[in-house]
Write a protein that holds these residues in place. Structure first.
Motif, PDB file in Angstrom:
ATOM      1  N   GLY A  79      27.484  40.797  35.295  1.00  0.00           N
ATOM      2  CA  GLY A  79      28.871  40.492  35.611  1.00  0.00           C
ATOM      3  C   GLY A  79      29.191  40.949  37.020  1.00  0.00           C
ATOM      4  O   GLY A  79      28.634  41.943  37.504  1.00  0.00           O
ATOM      5  N   TYR A  80      30.104  40.260  37.669  1.00  0.00           N
ATOM      6  CA  TYR A  80      30.416  40.558  39.069  1.00  0.00           C
ATOM      7  C   TYR A  80      30.824  42.024  39.267  1.00  0.00           C
ATOM      8  O   TYR A  80      30.417  42.658  40.248  1.00  0.00           O
ATOM      9  N   SER A  81      31.604  42.574  38.351  1.00  0.00           N
ATOM     10  CA  SER A  81      32.113  43.936  38.537  1.00  0.00           C
ATOM     11  C   SER A  81      30.992  44.966  38.620  1.00  0.00           C
ATOM     12  O   SER A  81      31.142  45.997  39.286  1.00  0.00           O
TER      13      SER A  81
ATOM     14  N   THR B 155      27.450  32.249  41.335  1.00  0.00           N
ATOM     15  CA  THR B 155      28.134  32.755  40.158  1.00  0.00           C
ATOM     16  C   THR B 155      28.117  31.693  39.065  1.00  0.00           C
ATOM     17  O   THR B 155      28.003  30.494  39.348  1.00  0.00           O
TER      18      THR B 155
ATOM     19  N   TRP C 214      38.332  41.118  36.512  1.00  0.00           N
ATOM     20  CA  TRP C 214      38.081  40.731  35.131  1.00  0.00           C
ATOM     21  C   TRP C 214      39.118  39.690  34.725  1.00  0.00           C
ATOM     22  O   TRP C 214      40.313  39.883  34.940  1.00  0.00           O
TER      23      TRP C 214
ATOM     24  N   ARG D 195      39.043  44.980  39.200  1.00  0.00           N
ATOM     25  CA  ARG D 195      37.662  44.719  38.786  1.00  0.00           C
ATOM     26  C   ARG D 195      37.336  43.229  38.679  1.00  0.00           C
ATOM     27  O   ARG D 195      36.239  42.861  38.301  1.00  0.00           O
TER      28      ARG D 195
ATOM     29  N   THR E 234      38.358  40.962  27.866  1.00  0.00           N
ATOM     30  CA  THR E 234      38.069  40.363  29.164  1.00  0.00           C
ATOM     31  C   THR E 234      36.962  39.319  29.070  1.00  0.00           C
ATOM     32  O   THR E 234      36.214  39.268  28.089  1.00  0.00           O
ATOM     33  N   GLU E 235      36.881  38.524  30.102  1.00  0.00           N
ATOM     34  CA  GLU E 235      35.796  37.565  30.248  1.00  0.00           C
ATOM     35  C   GLU E 235      35.370  37.607  31.710  1.00  0.00           C
ATOM     36  O   GLU E 235      36.217  37.690  32.599  1.00  0.00           O
ATOM     37  N   GLU E 236      34.081  37.570  31.938  1.00  0.00           N
ATOM     38  CA  GLU E 236      33.579  37.727  33.296  1.00  0.00           C
ATOM     39  C   GLU E 236      32.388  36.808  33.533  1.00  0.00           C
ATOM     40  O   GLU E 236      31.445  36.784  32.744  1.00  0.00           O
TER      41      GLU E 236
ATOM     42  N   ALA F 230      29.701  32.835  30.616  1.00  0.00           N
ATOM     43  CA  ALA F 230      30.611  33.964  30.844  1.00  0.00           C
ATOM     44  C   ALA F 230      30.341  35.035  29.802  1.00  0.00           C
ATOM     45  O   ALA F 230      29.851  34.759  28.702  1.00  0.00           O
TER      46      ALA F 230
ATOM     47  N   ILE G 149      34.812  33.255  41.792  1.00  0.00           N
ATOM     48  CA  ILE G 149      35.488  34.496  41.432  1.00  0.00           C
ATOM     49  C   ILE G 149      36.553  34.782  42.477  1.00  0.00           C
ATOM     50  O   ILE G 149      36.298  34.716  43.681  1.00  0.00           O
TER      51      ILE G 149
END
Length: 323
Positions: free
Chosen positions: A209-211, A227, A292, A290, A123-125, A251, A233
């Motif tokens: 990370g946002y999650s 962000t 992601w 999430r 993943t990348e966030e 990121a 996002i």
């Protein structure tokens, strides 16, 4: 034709359907997986490991999982433990990511992410900059003004020193014309402690990370100001730093690694497992839920990406005075 022969033929005709309805365990690739998380519970790496478990078990790909969490220093406390204790073990995986790249360089660690075997980037966030809902900082412009006036006067909490969150703060200060070394950065071993510190007012702002902050943002306990992605996002109205006039993007990627010493065939079996996990509906739903970004990359291609990332991260950390 005898009744018994007719029954036998009927049963044979139904056999393909019966096989199709066999339990998912028929697809099992590993009886068990040892999943090592070099961070405390509640953060992004822990969440990634648990999401892999849920998808793999739901699809019958793995019989059972054993987890171990060892947090500290962006993974540098746990990493040597994984390398030394899980050497030559073909069913051991460690979750890691870009934070570990920076932490290894910053801490000048003798054992780094280069000592484990890349299996899959997942993943990348993008990062998000938040303040507690009770803060007098209402907008990005408010925070920007405070950082410009006195960077050290705004303690900012995030992941481990030298990690993605720390780098993002340094990039922000540099873009604002301040020296990144003036930052008052407070490093935490996992998302749980960082959340608690922000909500408790122990720091003036937070980056992650946002999650990791999504639940608190949605509940109104944190205010998201900006962000760090190239675009907003999905599903949120949080502006990017670029939209706000700051030419900064960053990121955080996450993936899984095997210990040293396993054979090429054993490594390929772990890669094949992650390919199968990535294809499951459960994993796709995790990405959606999430927020992601899917950044799937495996094997040698992931290893080449990692080499480039280590070089680029080292360069940035030197520029920011963090290495």
């Amino acid at each position: 034709m005898s009744t018994s022969r007719r029954s036998l033929l009927a049963a044979a005709a139904l056999l393909p359907a019966a096989l199709a309805l066999r339990p998912a365990a028929a697809q099992q690739r590993f009886e068990s997986i040892f999943m090592f998380i070099p961070a405390g519970p509640g953060g992004g790496w822990d969440g990634t490991g648990r999401a892999i478990e849920q998808a793999a078990r739901a699809a019958g790909l793995v019989g059972s999982f054993q987890f171990e969490n060892v947090g500290g220093a962006g993974g540098m406390v746990g990493l040597p433990r994984f390398v030394n204790q899980r050497r030559n073990q073909p069913n051991a995986l460690m979750v890691g990511g870009s934070v570990m790249v920076g932490a290894g360089i910053t801490n000048k660690s003798p054992i780094t992410i280069a000592n484990v075997q890349p299996i899959a980037r997942l993943t990348e966030e993008a990062g998000v900059i938040v303040v507690p809902a009770t803060s007098d900082i209402r907008t990005w412009q408010d925070l920007e003004a405070k950082l410009k006036a006195n960077p050290g006067g705004v303690p900012v909490g995030g992941g481990s020193a030298g990690g993605t969150d720390h780098i993002l703060l340094g990039l922000i200060l540099k873009a604002l014309g301040r020296n990144p070394r003036e930052a008052s950065y407070v490093a935490f071993a996992g998302g749980g402690p960082a959340n608690a510190a922000i909500l408790g007012g122990q720091v003036g702002a937070g980056i992650s990370g946002y999650s990791e902050f999504a639940e608190q943002i949605k509940a109104g306990r944190m205010r998201a100001l900006a962000t760090s992605g190239e675009r907003r996002i999905e599903g949120t109205d949080i502006p990017t730093l670029k939209e706000l006039g700051l030419d900064v993007t960053a990121a955080n990627w996450r993936g899984v690694f095997a210990g040293p010493g396993i054979t090429a065939a054993q490594r390929q079996a772990l890669i094949d497992l992650m390919v199968a996990v990535h294809a499951t509906p459960q994993w796709k739903e995790t990405l959606r839920a999430r927020v992601w970004a899917d950044a799937f990359l495996t094997g040698d291609a992931f290893a080449e990406y990692l080499k480039r990332d280590i070089t680029a991260t080292e360069s940035v950390l030197k520029d920011l005075g963090l290495a």
